[in-house]
Design a protein around this motif. Structure first.
Motif, mmCIF file in Angstrom:
data_model
loop_
_atom_site.group_PDB
_atom_site.id
_atom_site.type_symbol
_atom_site.label_atom_id
_atom_site.label_comp_id
_atom_site.label_asym_id
_atom_site.label_seq_id
_atom_site.Cartn_x
_atom_site.Cartn_y
_atom_site.Cartn_z
ATOM 1 N N GLU A 42 -57.686 22.003 -81.985
ATOM 2 C CA GLU A 42 -57.440 20.779 -81.222
ATOM 3 C C GLU A 42 -55.960 20.409 -81.362
ATOM 4 O OE1 GLU A 42 -59.092 17.460 -84.193
ATOM 5 O OE2 GLU A 42 -60.653 18.807 -83.463
ATOM 6 N N PRO A 43 -55.424 19.687 -80.359
ATOM 7 C CA PRO A 43 -53.975 19.451 -80.299
ATOM 8 C C PRO A 43 -53.368 18.932 -81.609
ATOM 9 C CG PRO A 43 -54.997 18.696 -78.285
ATOM 10 C CD PRO A 43 -56.113 19.127 -79.182
ATOM 11 N N ARG A 44 -54.065 18.007 -82.301
ATOM 12 C CA ARG A 44 -53.453 17.421 -83.499
ATOM 13 C C ARG A 44 -53.305 18.447 -84.628
ATOM 14 N NH1 ARG A 44 -57.559 16.447 -86.946
ATOM 15 N NH2 ARG A 44 -56.217 15.289 -88.397
ATOM 16 N N VAL A 45 -53.988 19.606 -84.504
ATOM 17 C CA VAL A 45 -53.838 20.695 -85.486
ATOM 18 C C VAL A 45 -52.905 21.778 -84.924
ATOM 19 C CG1 VAL A 45 -55.058 22.438 -86.844
ATOM 20 C CG2 VAL A 45 -56.153 20.239 -86.353
ATOM 21 N N ILE A 46 -53.137 22.103 -83.630
ATOM 22 C CA ILE A 46 -52.370 23.212 -83.017
ATOM 23 C C ILE A 46 -50.872 22.943 -83.109
ATOM 24 C CG2 ILE A 46 -51.841 24.397 -80.850
ATOM 25 C CD1 ILE A 46 -54.759 23.903 -79.986
ATOM 26 N N ILE A 47 -50.457 21.719 -82.776
ATOM 27 C CA ILE A 47 -49.010 21.441 -82.684
ATOM 28 C C ILE A 47 -48.295 21.598 -84.035
ATOM 29 C CG2 ILE A 47 -47.284 19.652 -82.186
ATOM 30 C CD1 ILE A 47 -49.215 18.794 -79.891
ATOM 31 N N PRO A 48 -48.769 20.948 -85.093
ATOM 32 C CA PRO A 48 -48.029 21.144 -86.350
ATOM 33 C C PRO A 48 -48.101 22.570 -86.894
ATOM 34 C CG PRO A 48 -49.978 19.764 -86.706
ATOM 35 C CD PRO A 48 -49.821 19.928 -85.230
ATOM 36 N N VAL A 49 -49.291 23.197 -86.746
ATOM 37 C CA VAL A 49 -49.422 24.571 -87.264
ATOM 38 C C VAL A 49 -48.506 25.506 -86.474
ATOM 39 C CG1 VAL A 49 -51.001 26.521 -87.515
ATOM 40 C CG2 VAL A 49 -51.737 24.235 -88.185
ATOM 41 N N ALA A 50 -48.529 25.372 -85.131
ATOM 42 C CA ALA A 50 -47.655 26.217 -84.302
ATOM 43 C C ALA A 50 -46.194 25.922 -84.624
ATOM 44 C CB ALA A 50 -47.935 25.961 -82.824
ATOM 45 N N GLY A 51 -45.880 24.655 -84.885
ATOM 46 C CA GLY A 51 -44.495 24.287 -85.211
ATOM 47 C C GLY A 51 -44.016 24.982 -86.471
ATOM 48 N N ILE A 52 -44.856 24.963 -87.509
ATOM 49 C CA ILE A 52 -44.484 25.634 -88.766
ATOM 50 C C ILE A 52 -44.305 27.130 -88.521
ATOM 51 C CG2 ILE A 52 -45.270 26.199 -91.106
ATOM 52 C CD1 ILE A 52 -46.862 23.563 -91.082
ATOM 53 N N LEU A 53 -45.260 27.708 -87.766
ATOM 54 C CA LEU A 53 -45.204 29.157 -87.521
ATOM 55 C C LEU A 53 -43.968 29.533 -86.711
ATOM 56 C CD1 LEU A 53 -48.953 29.931 -86.778
ATOM 57 C CD2 LEU A 53 -47.555 30.974 -88.569
ATOM 58 N N ILE A 54 -43.733 28.802 -85.625
ATOM 59 C CA ILE A 54 -42.596 29.147 -84.749
ATOM 60 C C ILE A 54 -41.284 28.971 -85.514
ATOM 61 C CG2 ILE A 54 -41.317 28.415 -82.680
ATOM 62 C CD1 ILE A 54 -44.069 27.872 -81.357
#
Lengths: 257, 239
Positions: free
Chosen positions: A117-129
């Motif tokens: 869900e967006p509230r998880v995807i965004i921070p996790v993707a941010g850390i990964l990217i």
């Protein structure tokens, strides 16, 4: 956390520490007073805007996708600037960051480790990217430097009748290891030297230390995997930009895509 | 500068290595233009010419470190592009101007990239390069430049090449080490190995080979005996 008013008071009180910094700057004639005021003001404005934006984005999968694309594009161009001289550097950076981050995201969500869900995807993707961007820049730039600085050594190896892959092995290893050291050291020393972001954030947010440690471990493990993948992909792609038919490399000219 | 000198009498067996109308450019600049030349088996043939004439580039076309845009390089009559580059480079060894030894010992250097090698083979190659077998246990980083160049020659010889390309092999060496390497090249030539020697030093070419190719601005401007080569370029300093 308490009410909004309490939080604003807390922020205002924490600004006292900035005042201390300004005082030190004034006393020691560091001339950083203006910089400190600008930095603190910018941080407040930017974070309030981000909070407002993220609240809107969290409500929409479309906006979430758009934000991910913007993050990926920004990381790609930032990394490509570090790979100056590598033919097709934007392509190298983009593929390396997208493939490594994407793979880690798919694993994390497909295995149900995180909720998609967006509230998880965004921070996790941010850390990964963010982390794969750094690994791509470090590995790619080091690979370029190894190839261009050690051409005589590499050609001496090729002239002995070994495959290009074998001749380049020591340089690929150097470039890859060099880019992984920061992540490996951070993982080794977690809890001893550093208290990483996810752990600190969850603790401040009121989560139990055990839960914070669990999430932090997942973040560290996903970063080890994604960063290793990014370093490997970046070195392979940079070598591919310089290799040409006949088991040789050409570093003096740009090759077409 | 004199015009092109007609080649000497052809070898009935044909050249072991030949360039057939090859042209090469780099960064839009012509490096080699329509070069045709043959190198006889079991002889030391020099490629001479001024700096920037394309000597090294021509040499690099013979083991595919360069790929000419036009023309063909043939080894024993066959287009080298038909060979796996790794096979070609074992049959056509190359010695560079500045010797490069890899990390580790001399033994590891000689055996680099070989599937299998015996100490006897490695010691034999060292001896052929004028170094005692005891050098096998030396650290490669502890060698003088002259010794390093001989280790590089031994490293090429272990692969039992048919042809050895040598790119200014003495130019990074002092006078004494140069003499040792020159004597080694002469010995390799008389042992039946085909040597193609790039040098800017006409006196060295005369000492080591009976035939040479004169390049200027990427073109062959002379081919034949050393007397012919000297005559082809009267302005060449005679030492």
């Amino acid at each position: 956390m308490g009410s909004m008013a309490t939080d604003l008071t807390a922020i205002a009180l924490s600004l006292l520490l900035v005042v201390v910094a300004i005082g030190i700057s004034f006393r020691r004639k560091l001339h950083l007073e203006k910089e400190l005021v600008v930095a603190a003001t910018r941080a407040m404005v930017q974070l309030f805007i981000l909070a407002a934006l993220i609240r809107a984005v969290f409500a929409s999968l479309g906006l979430t996708s758009l934000l991910l694309i913007v993050m990926l594009a920004a990381a790609t161009f930032t990394s490509a600037r570090r790979l100056v001289g590598v033919p097709g550097s934007t392509w190298v950076s983009g593929v390396s960051i997208a493939a490594s981050s994407g793979f880690a995201l798919i694993v994390l969500f497909a295995l149900g480790i995180f909720e998609p869900e967006p509230r998880v995807i965004i921070p996790v993707a941010g850390i990964l990217i963010g982390n794969t961007m750094t690994a791509t820049s470090l590995a790619g730039a080091r690979m370029r430097d190894e190839l261009t600085r050690n051409l005589a050594d590499i050609e001496s190896r090729l002239a002995l009748g070994v495959r290009l892959k074998i001749a380049l092995a020591p340089y690929v290893r150097t470039a890859t290891v060099n880019s992984l050291i920061p992540t490996i050291d951070a993982t080794k020393n977690v809890g001893l030297v550093t208290l990483p972001g996810a752990f600190v954030g969850m603790m401040l947010g009121g989560a139990s230390p055990v839960l914070a440690a669990q999430v932090q471990l997942i973040v560290l493990f996903m970063l080890l995997g994604a960063v290793s993948l990014a370093a490997m992909i970046a070195t392979i792609l940079v070598v591919r930009r310089y290799r040409t038919e006949g088991e040789r490399i050409v570093v003096s000219e740009s090759l077409p895509l | 500068m004199a015009g092109r000198v007609p080649p000497g009498s052809p070898d009935p067996a044909g050249p072991i290595l030949a360039a057939d109308h090859i042209s090469l450019s780099r960064g839009g600049r012509t490096v080699l233009h329509d070069v045709t030349a043959g190198f006889q088996q079991g002889a030391v043939t020099a490629i001479v010419g001024p700096s920037g004439a394309g000597k090294t580039s021509l040499l690099r076309c013979f083991n595919r470190l360069e790929q000419p845009e036009r023309g063909t390089v043939r080894l024993e009559g066959s287009d080298i592009r038909a060979l796996d580059p790794t096979v070609l480079r074992r049959r056509v060894g190359m010695i560079f101007q500045t010797p490069v030894v890899f990390e580790g010992g001399v033994r590891a250097n000689l055996a680099y990239g070989l599937e299998q090698s015996s100490d006897d083979d490695l010691a034999g190659a060292l001896e052929a390069a004028g170094l005692p077998a005891s050098f096998l246990d030396r650290a490669a980083t502890a060698l003088s430049v002259g010794q390093a160049q001989r280790v590089c020659i031994a490293r090429a010889l272990v692969r039992r090449p048919q042809v050895l390309l040598m790119d200014e092999p003495t130019s990074a060496l002092d006078v004494d080490a140069s003499r040792v390497v020159e004597a080694l090249i002469a010995r390799l030539g008389s042992s039946g190995l085909t040597v193609v020697l790039v040098t800017h030093d006409l006196a060295q070419a005369r000492r080591l080979s009976r035939r040479a190719l004169l390049l200027s601005a990427g073109e062959v401007v002379g081919e034949g005996s050393m007397d012919v080569i000297e005559a082809a370029w009267g302005a060449w300093p005679r030492t």
